[in-house]
Design a protein around this motif. Structure first.
Motif, PDB file in Angstrom:
ATOM      1  N   GLY A  30       0.807  -1.122   0.014  1.00  0.00           N
ATOM      2  CA  GLY A  30      -0.070   0.074   0.075  1.00  0.00           C
ATOM      3  C   GLY A  30       1.014   1.288  -0.010  1.00  0.00           C
ATOM      4  O   GLY A  30       0.683   2.205  -0.797  1.00  0.00           O
ATOM      5  N   ALA A  31       1.734   1.139   0.689  1.00  0.00           N
ATOM      6  CA  ALA A  31       2.595   2.379   0.846  1.00  0.00           C
ATOM      7  C   ALA A  31       3.426   2.715  -0.430  1.00  0.00           C
ATOM      8  O   ALA A  31       3.809   3.823  -0.879  1.00  0.00           O
ATOM      9  CB  ALA A  31       3.588   2.143   2.204  1.00  0.00           C
ATOM     10  N   GLU A  32       4.017   1.636  -0.979  1.00  0.00           N
ATOM     11  CA  GLU A  32       4.684   1.634  -2.296  1.00  0.00           C
ATOM     12  C   GLU A  32       3.651   2.129  -3.302  1.00  0.00           C
ATOM     13  O   GLU A  32       4.012   2.850  -4.395  1.00  0.00           O
ATOM     14  CB  GLU A  32       5.185   0.312  -2.779  1.00  0.00           C
ATOM     15  N   HIS A  33       2.437   1.792  -3.318  1.00  0.00           N
ATOM     16  CA  HIS A  33       1.369   2.376  -4.238  1.00  0.00           C
ATOM     17  C   HIS A  33       1.285   3.850  -4.224  1.00  0.00           C
ATOM     18  O   HIS A  33       1.337   4.515  -5.049  1.00  0.00           O
ATOM     19  CB  HIS A  33      -0.006   1.686  -3.925  1.00  0.00           C
ATOM     20  N   VAL A  34       1.202   4.400  -3.180  1.00  0.00           N
ATOM     21  CA  VAL A  34       0.841   5.784  -2.700  1.00  0.00           C
ATOM     22  C   VAL A  34       2.074   6.496  -3.165  1.00  0.00           C
ATOM     23  O   VAL A  34       2.214   7.326  -3.712  1.00  0.00           O
ATOM     24  CB  VAL A  34       0.683   5.960  -1.183  1.00  0.00           C
ATOM     25  N   LEU A  35       3.750   5.905  -2.873  1.00  0.00           N
ATOM     26  CA  LEU A  35       4.680   6.591  -3.143  1.00  0.00           C
ATOM     27  C   LEU A  35       4.758   6.658  -4.883  1.00  0.00           C
ATOM     28  O   LEU A  35       5.295   7.573  -5.393  1.00  0.00           O
ATOM     29  CB  LEU A  35       6.056   5.484  -2.779  1.00  0.00           C
ATOM     30  N   ALA A  36       4.352   5.526  -5.471  1.00  0.00           N
ATOM     31  CA  ALA A  36       4.395   5.555  -7.125  1.00  0.00           C
ATOM     32  C   ALA A  36       3.472   6.415  -7.538  1.00  0.00           C
ATOM     33  O   ALA A  36       3.715   7.280  -8.571  1.00  0.00           O
ATOM     34  CB  ALA A  36       3.964   4.161  -7.418  1.00  0.00           C
ATOM     35  N   GLU A  37       2.207   6.688  -6.834  1.00  0.00           N
ATOM     36  CA  GLU A  37       1.405   7.544  -7.226  1.00  0.00           C
ATOM     37  C   GLU A  37       1.370   9.085  -6.999  1.00  0.00           C
ATOM     38  O   GLU A  37       1.389   9.905  -7.803  1.00  0.00           O
ATOM     39  CB  GLU A  37      -0.125   7.575  -6.403  1.00  0.00           C
ATOM     40  N   SER A  38       2.325   9.334  -5.818  1.00  0.00           N
ATOM     41  CA  SER A  38       2.918  10.475  -5.450  1.00  0.00           C
ATOM     42  C   SER A  38       4.059  11.126  -6.476  1.00  0.00           C
ATOM     43  O   SER A  38       4.126  12.241  -6.778  1.00  0.00           O
ATOM     44  CB  SER A  38       3.053  10.638  -3.970  1.00  0.00           C
ATOM     45  N   TYR A  92       1.670  16.965  -3.084  1.00  0.00           N
ATOM     46  CA  TYR A  92       1.852  15.684  -3.747  1.00  0.00           C
ATOM     47  C   TYR A  92       2.014  14.624  -3.157  1.00  0.00           C
ATOM     48  O   TYR A  92       1.681  13.392  -3.779  1.00  0.00           O
ATOM     49  CB  TYR A  92       3.506  16.021  -4.585  1.00  0.00           C
ATOM     50  N   LEU A  93       1.874  14.541  -1.836  1.00  0.00           N
ATOM     51  CA  LEU A  93       1.626  13.431  -0.937  1.00  0.00           C
ATOM     52  C   LEU A  93       0.378  13.222  -0.422  1.00  0.00           C
ATOM     53  O   LEU A  93      -0.213  12.100  -0.300  1.00  0.00           O
ATOM     54  CB  LEU A  93       2.719  13.337   0.186  1.00  0.00           C
ATOM     55  N   GLU A  94      -0.238  14.329  -0.157  1.00  0.00           N
ATOM     56  CA  GLU A  94      -1.503  14.327   0.554  1.00  0.00           C
ATOM     57  C   GLU A  94      -2.629  13.615  -0.351  1.00  0.00           C
ATOM     58  O   GLU A  94      -3.486  13.083   0.015  1.00  0.00           O
ATOM     59  CB  GLU A  94      -1.916  15.733   1.108  1.00  0.00           C
ATOM     60  N   ARG A  95      -2.335  14.323  -1.642  1.00  0.00           N
ATOM     61  CA  ARG A  95      -3.465  13.767  -2.562  1.00  0.00           C
ATOM     62  C   ARG A  95      -3.652  12.404  -2.947  1.00  0.00           C
ATOM     63  O   ARG A  95      -4.659  11.692  -2.939  1.00  0.00           O
ATOM     64  CB  ARG A  95      -3.476  14.665  -3.937  1.00  0.00           C
ATOM     65  N   PRO A  96      -2.393  11.566  -3.258  1.00  0.00           N
ATOM     66  CA  PRO A  96      -2.753  10.211  -3.226  1.00  0.00           C
ATOM     67  C   PRO A  96      -3.078   9.564  -2.141  1.00  0.00           C
ATOM     68  O   PRO A  96      -3.535   8.426  -2.170  1.00  0.00           O
ATOM     69  CB  PRO A  96      -1.181   9.699  -3.703  1.00  0.00           C
ATOM     70  N   MET A  97      -2.468  10.080  -0.775  1.00  0.00           N
ATOM     71  CA  MET A  97      -2.782   9.338   0.240  1.00  0.00           C
ATOM     72  C   MET A  97      -4.533   9.448   0.563  1.00  0.00           C
ATOM     73  O   MET A  97      -5.034   8.387   0.828  1.00  0.00           O
ATOM     74  CB  MET A  97      -2.298  10.253   1.570  1.00  0.00           C
ATOM     75  N   THR A  98      -5.133  10.407   0.220  1.00  0.00           N
ATOM     76  CA  THR A  98      -6.726  10.564   0.208  1.00  0.00           C
ATOM     77  C   THR A  98      -7.324   9.633  -1.127  1.00  0.00           C
ATOM     78  O   THR A  98      -8.185   8.978  -0.888  1.00  0.00           O
ATOM     79  CB  THR A  98      -6.824  11.762   0.152  1.00  0.00           C
ATOM     80  N   SER A  99      -6.688   9.977  -2.254  1.00  0.00           N
ATOM     81  CA  SER A  99      -7.220   9.462  -3.400  1.00  0.00           C
ATOM     82  C   SER A  99      -7.115   7.951  -3.573  1.00  0.00           C
ATOM     83  O   SER A  99      -7.935   7.181  -4.096  1.00  0.00           O
ATOM     84  CB  SER A  99      -6.811  10.075  -4.707  1.00  0.00           C
ATOM     85  N   GLU A 100      -6.089   7.647  -3.164  1.00  0.00           N
ATOM     86  CA  GLU A 100      -5.876   5.997  -3.099  1.00  0.00           C
ATOM     87  C   GLU A 100      -6.012   5.352  -1.864  1.00  0.00           C
ATOM     88  O   GLU A 100      -5.564   3.810  -1.648  1.00  0.00           O
ATOM     89  CB  GLU A 100      -4.305   5.853  -3.302  1.00  0.00           C
ATOM     90  N   ALA A 101      -6.849   5.795  -0.926  1.00  0.00           N
ATOM     91  CA  ALA A 101      -7.289   4.952   0.152  1.00  0.00           C
ATOM     92  C   ALA A 101      -7.683   3.876  -0.024  1.00  0.00           C
ATOM     93  O   ALA A 101      -7.516   2.658   0.711  1.00  0.00           O
ATOM     94  CB  ALA A 101      -7.862   5.970   1.378  1.00  0.00           C
TER      95      ALA A 101
END
Length: 119
Positions: A30-38, A92-101
């Motif tokens: 999950g964290a790697e996914h958020v990193l990739a999206e960010s 750039y980090l907050e947006r994927p954390m929210t959109s990819e939850a």
């Protein structure tokens, strides 16, 4: 007709170890996914900020973190008035954390299910 009997033996310690391992795998994925999206949104000039992105998992607390490690990472994240290249932005980090939850939750759940099946 006589009733059928069956016996179920549950090894609770093994189940807990397996689910913990599954949770850790899910957190990492999950964290790697958020990193990739960010990384798709992170402001980019020389790509130093983008390359500084990393994932860490605390096995004891069952938590994961995505972070960027430059002296200007926080400022770039929080300053809404900065101009960025097309497709790049503050938050750039907050947006994927929210959109990819939902995706992150699904990744964790899939790993938990997998660990319960013993695979």
């Amino acid at each position: 007709m006589s009733p059928q009997r069956s016996r179920l033996r549950l090894n609770g310690d093994a189940v807990l170890r397996g689910t913990r391992a599954g949770a850790l795998r899910g957190l990492l994925l999950g964290a790697e996914h958020v990193l990739a999206e960010s990384r798709k949104l992170v402001p980019i000039d020389e790509a130093t900020l983008e390359r500084s992105g990393t994932v860490s998992v605390d096995e004891q607390d069952l938590t994961a973190a995505v972070s960027y490690d430059t002296k200007y990472a926080v400022r770039q994240h929080e300053e809404l008035g900065y101009r960025h290249a097309p497709g790049r932005s503050a938050k750039y980090l907050e947006r994927p954390m929210t959109s990819e939850a939902t995706t992150v939750a699904a990744l964790i759940a899939a790993q938990l299910r997998r660990s319960l099946r013993g695979r």
